[in-house]
Design an enzyme around this catalytic site. Structure first.
Site, mmCIF file in Angstrom:
data_model
loop_
_atom_site.group_PDB
_atom_site.id
_atom_site.type_symbol
_atom_site.label_atom_id
_atom_site.label_comp_id
_atom_site.label_asym_id
_atom_site.label_seq_id
_atom_site.Cartn_x
_atom_site.Cartn_y
_atom_site.Cartn_z
ATOM 1 N N THR A 135 1.009 -1.491 -0.561
ATOM 2 C CA THR A 135 0.314 0.116 -0.015
ATOM 3 C C THR A 135 0.752 1.267 0.050
ATOM 4 O OG1 THR A 135 -1.441 0.762 1.241
ATOM 5 C CG2 THR A 135 -0.283 -0.170 2.339
ATOM 6 N N ASP A 136 0.198 2.779 -0.208
ATOM 7 C CA ASP A 136 0.902 3.751 -0.289
ATOM 8 C C ASP A 136 0.768 4.261 0.996
ATOM 9 O OD1 ASP A 136 -1.771 4.185 0.165
ATOM 10 O OD2 ASP A 136 -2.027 6.531 -1.673
ATOM 11 N N GLU A 137 0.025 4.012 2.418
ATOM 12 C CA GLU A 137 -0.081 4.349 3.541
ATOM 13 C C GLU A 137 1.395 3.888 3.888
ATOM 14 O OE1 GLU A 137 -3.584 3.259 5.617
ATOM 15 O OE2 GLU A 137 -4.211 3.710 3.775
ATOM 16 N N TYR A 161 -1.916 -0.021 10.948
ATOM 17 C CA TYR A 161 -1.825 -0.818 9.443
ATOM 18 C C TYR A 161 -0.643 -0.895 8.757
ATOM 19 C CZ TYR A 161 -3.177 -2.038 4.490
ATOM 20 O OH TYR A 161 -2.971 -1.866 3.366
ATOM 21 N N LYS A 165 1.973 -2.799 7.781
ATOM 22 C CA LYS A 165 2.711 -3.830 5.845
ATOM 23 C C LYS A 165 4.110 -3.159 5.314
ATOM 24 C CE LYS A 165 0.176 -4.402 3.078
ATOM 25 N NZ LYS A 165 -0.236 -6.091 2.484
HETATM 26 P P1 NAD Z 1 -9.456 -7.355 2.080
HETATM 27 O O1 NAD Z 1 -9.723 -7.598 3.936
HETATM 28 O O2 NAD Z 1 -11.082 -7.397 1.712
HETATM 29 O O3 NAD Z 1 -9.038 -9.020 2.070
HETATM 30 C C1 NAD Z 1 -8.255 -9.290 2.499
HETATM 31 C C2 NAD Z 1 -8.484 -11.341 2.556
HETATM 32 O O4 NAD Z 1 -7.301 -12.165 3.422
HETATM 33 C C3 NAD Z 1 -9.285 -12.175 2.889
HETATM 34 O O5 NAD Z 1 -9.709 -12.681 2.168
HETATM 35 C C4 NAD Z 1 -9.022 -12.785 4.252
HETATM 36 O O6 NAD Z 1 -9.939 -14.349 4.536
HETATM 37 C C5 NAD Z 1 -7.764 -12.906 4.267
HETATM 38 N N1 NAD Z 1 -6.984 -13.057 5.062
HETATM 39 C C6 NAD Z 1 -6.785 -12.586 6.019
HETATM 40 N N2 NAD Z 1 -6.272 -13.302 7.353
HETATM 41 C C7 NAD Z 1 -5.560 -14.359 6.880
HETATM 42 C C8 NAD Z 1 -4.231 -15.125 6.560
HETATM 43 N N3 NAD Z 1 -4.434 -14.940 8.338
HETATM 44 N N4 NAD Z 1 -4.279 -16.177 5.894
HETATM 45 C C9 NAD Z 1 -4.562 -16.104 5.443
HETATM 46 N N5 NAD Z 1 -5.814 -15.400 4.491
HETATM 47 C C10 NAD Z 1 -6.599 -14.073 5.239
HETATM 48 O O7 NAD Z 1 -8.488 -6.687 2.115
HETATM 49 P P2 NAD Z 1 -8.523 -6.232 0.226
HETATM 50 O O8 NAD Z 1 -8.971 -4.567 0.187
HETATM 51 O O9 NAD Z 1 -8.143 -7.180 -0.519
HETATM 52 O O10 NAD Z 1 -6.637 -5.890 -0.184
HETATM 53 C C11 NAD Z 1 -5.752 -6.765 -0.389
HETATM 54 C C12 NAD Z 1 -4.475 -6.749 -0.254
HETATM 55 O O11 NAD Z 1 -3.896 -5.516 -0.831
HETATM 56 C C13 NAD Z 1 -3.996 -5.998 1.031
HETATM 57 O O12 NAD Z 1 -2.399 -6.834 1.087
HETATM 58 C C14 NAD Z 1 -3.208 -4.917 1.169
HETATM 59 O O13 NAD Z 1 -2.748 -3.955 2.148
HETATM 60 C C15 NAD Z 1 -3.269 -4.165 0.161
HETATM 61 N N6 NAD Z 1 -3.818 -3.172 -0.695
HETATM 62 C C16 NAD Z 1 -5.400 -2.917 -0.655
HETATM 63 C C17 NAD Z 1 -5.691 -1.519 -0.746
HETATM 64 C C18 NAD Z 1 -7.080 -1.182 -1.272
HETATM 65 O O14 NAD Z 1 -7.364 -0.417 -0.940
HETATM 66 N N7 NAD Z 1 -8.076 -1.793 0.245
HETATM 67 C C19 NAD Z 1 -4.656 -0.712 -1.414
HETATM 68 C C20 NAD Z 1 -3.490 -0.900 -1.785
HETATM 69 C C21 NAD Z 1 -2.737 -2.249 -1.270
HETATM 70 P P1 TYD Z 2 -10.582 3.521 3.994
HETATM 71 O O1 TYD Z 2 -11.504 3.310 3.185
HETATM 72 O O2 TYD Z 2 -10.813 3.762 5.886
HETATM 73 O O3 TYD Z 2 -8.973 3.889 3.759
HETATM 74 P P2 TYD Z 2 -7.664 4.391 3.992
HETATM 75 O O4 TYD Z 2 -7.655 4.986 5.942
HETATM 76 O O5 TYD Z 2 -6.987 3.324 4.175
HETATM 77 O O6 TYD Z 2 -7.338 5.909 3.695
HETATM 78 O O7 TYD Z 2 -10.925 5.467 3.995
HETATM 79 C C1 TYD Z 2 -10.226 6.627 3.029
HETATM 80 C C2 TYD Z 2 -10.914 8.027 3.827
HETATM 81 O O8 TYD Z 2 -11.591 8.457 4.279
HETATM 82 C C3 TYD Z 2 -9.807 8.595 5.264
HETATM 83 O O9 TYD Z 2 -9.270 9.721 5.133
HETATM 84 C C4 TYD Z 2 -11.087 8.287 6.606
HETATM 85 C C5 TYD Z 2 -11.620 8.379 5.504
HETATM 86 N N1 TYD Z 2 -12.927 8.271 6.441
HETATM 87 C C6 TYD Z 2 -14.137 8.808 6.617
HETATM 88 O O10 TYD Z 2 -14.051 9.957 6.920
HETATM 89 N N2 TYD Z 2 -15.601 8.117 7.093
HETATM 90 C C7 TYD Z 2 -15.605 6.867 7.643
HETATM 91 O O11 TYD Z 2 -16.369 6.416 7.759
HETATM 92 C C8 TYD Z 2 -14.681 6.389 6.940
HETATM 93 C C9 TYD Z 2 -14.570 4.067 7.073
HETATM 94 C C10 TYD Z 2 -13.241 6.560 6.510
#
Ligand code: NAD
Ligand code: TYD
Length: 354
Positions: A135-137, A161, A165
């Site tokens: 992630t970019d975070e 988080y 990561k």
């Molecule tokens: P998500 O929370 O929707 O899904 C995570 C999945 O991992 C779930 O299916 C869960 O059951 C599984 N999981 C959790 N713990 C586990 C374990 N110990 N063993 C096996 N499986 C396990 O997450 P997402 O949003 O699909 O993100 C996927 C990846 O992409 C993550 O690594 C996240 O850090 C990264 N990412 C997400 C975003 C975003 O905007 N969602 C952006 C950048 C990077």
């Molecule tokens: P989120 O979807 O939780 O992603 P991330 O924290 O990984 O960027 O949140 C996106 C942005 O929206 C973040 O600045 C927090 C804000 N946010 C709200 O303002 N209200 C909410 O209920 C949630 C879940 C997030």
């Protein structure tokens, strides 16, 4: 072996989109290892559940005995590692699971993959890839005029988080540098699209707007994120897997910085238009709530390296893809009903009660 890819966390939001796309685009087999936490949902993969090329394994990435036998049995040519705890607010309320899965779990996976990879014959060892999805975070927070994050921006994670990561990214880097494991790391900005669990901003706002519930905006709503449509992210991951240079990291982003308040207002407008509003605009539901502790002010991604070196650029604009996303949540009431029962309601009550 030849064409099997082991995907971890493939029942989650991005992982399930990735598997569906990957299986549509070629003959490869996929093994999906997922623990099925609250965020994992096998309904996302119902359309391929009976496909001979697909296998689901219910398990934890921290279970080394399981990993060892799975790698030995399926002999993948690549691992694409999505499995993680992924929600910042949950990491603030309870960081332990984040350390257990994102740090200890990634370590366990790297150890077992390294043992497997060392045992491969030379040609297969050279072709093998371990792609770590991050992630970019990890880069921390930007000021309003700072340049966007690049691959050489120093790490400065601010939430549990992001720290977990960042730790996993460092482990992946070390396994390449020390042991020569052929790794690739991608750092991506905020995703949106079908199958996203409605604890994250965009699906939460869509569903609350549809149901006439308050739309919680943290702090002053001026925090900025870069947003990328999930299908573009999946295509970028496939591109890096095929053509990325071993040991490198690639930033992935949408060139699309938006303030949270603008995202929420845009969704209100689209839901009003698609579902009707009975005369009361949904923006009247916007409610400013207590800010997230340590809330990062701005994220922005320079996705120039992946474009220059691998030729990837997002296909979708925010304007078109957010409409597709709202439409998907409108069209998939059963999916929504399924994920918004039980533990979801408990999270919403605990987190937003004050
Ligand atoms: P998500 O929370 O929707 O899904 C995570 C999945 O991992 C779930 O299916 C869960 O059951 C599984 N999981 C959790 N713990 C586990 C374990 N110990 N063993 C096996 N499986 C396990 O997450 P997402 O949003 O699909 O993100 C996927 C990846 O992409 C993550 O690594 C996240 O850090 C990264 N990412 C997400 C975003 C975003 O905007 N969602 C952006 C950048 C990077
Ligand atoms: P989120 O979807 O939780 O992603 P991330 O924290 O990984 O960027 O949140 C996106 C942005 O929206 C973040 O600045 C927090 C804000 N946010 C709200 O303002 N209200 C909410 O209920 C949630 C879940 C997030």
């Amino acid at each position: 072996m030849e064409n099997t890819v082991l995907v971890t966390g493939g029942a989650g939001f991005i992982g399930s989109n990735f598997i569906l796309r990957w299986m549509e685009s070629g003959p490869a087999s996929v093994v999906n290892l997922d623990k099925l936490t609250y965020a994992g949902n096998l309904h996302n993969l119902a359309s391929i559940a009976d496909d001979k090329r697909y296998e689901f394994v219910h398990g934890d990435i921290a279970d080394r005995v399981l990993l060892c036998s799975l790698l030995d049995r399926r002999k993948p040519r690549a691992v694409v590692h999505f499995a993680a705890e992924s929600h910042v607010d949950r990491s603030i309320r309870g960081p332990e699971d984040f350390i257990r899965t994102n740090v200890d779990g990634t370590f366990a996976l790297l150890e077992e993959v390294r043992a497997y990879w060392v045992g491969l014959e030379e040609r297969k060892r050279g072709d093998f890839r371990f792609l770590h999805v991050s992630t970019d975070e990890v880069y921390g927070s930007l000021g309003p005029k700072d340049p966007p994050f690049s691959e050489v921006t120093p790490y400065a994670p601010n939430s549990p988080y992001a720290a977990s990561k960042a730790a996993s990214d460092h482990l992946v880097r070390a396994y390449h540098h020390t042991y020569g494991l052929p790794t690739l790391t991608t750092n991506c900005s905020n995703n949106y699209g079908r199958f996203q669990f409605p604890e994250k901003l965009i699906p939460l706002i869509i569903l609350n707007a549809l149901n006439g519930k308050p739309l919680p905006v943290y702090g002053d709503g001026q925090n900025v994120r870069d947003w990328l449509y999930v299908e573009d992210h999946c295509e970028a991951i496939a591109t890096v897997l095929h053509r990325g240079q071993v040991g490198q990291t690639y930033n992935i982003g949408g060139w699309n910085e938006k303030r949270n308040i603008d995202i929420v207002e845009t969704i209100c407008h689209i839901v009003d238009e698609m579902a009707g509003n009975g005369g009361t605009a949904r923006r009247s539901l916007i409610t400013f709530v207590k800010d997230r502790p340590g809330h990062d002010r701005r994220y922005a991604m320079d996705a120039g390296k992946i474009e220059r070196e691998l030729g990837w650029r997002p296909r979708e604009t925010f304007e078109s893809a957010i409409r597709k996303t709202v439409q998907w949540y409108l069209d998939n009431e059963d999916w929504v009903r399924d994920v918004t029962s039980g533990s979801y309601r408990q999270w919403i009550e605990t987190h937003y009660s004050s």
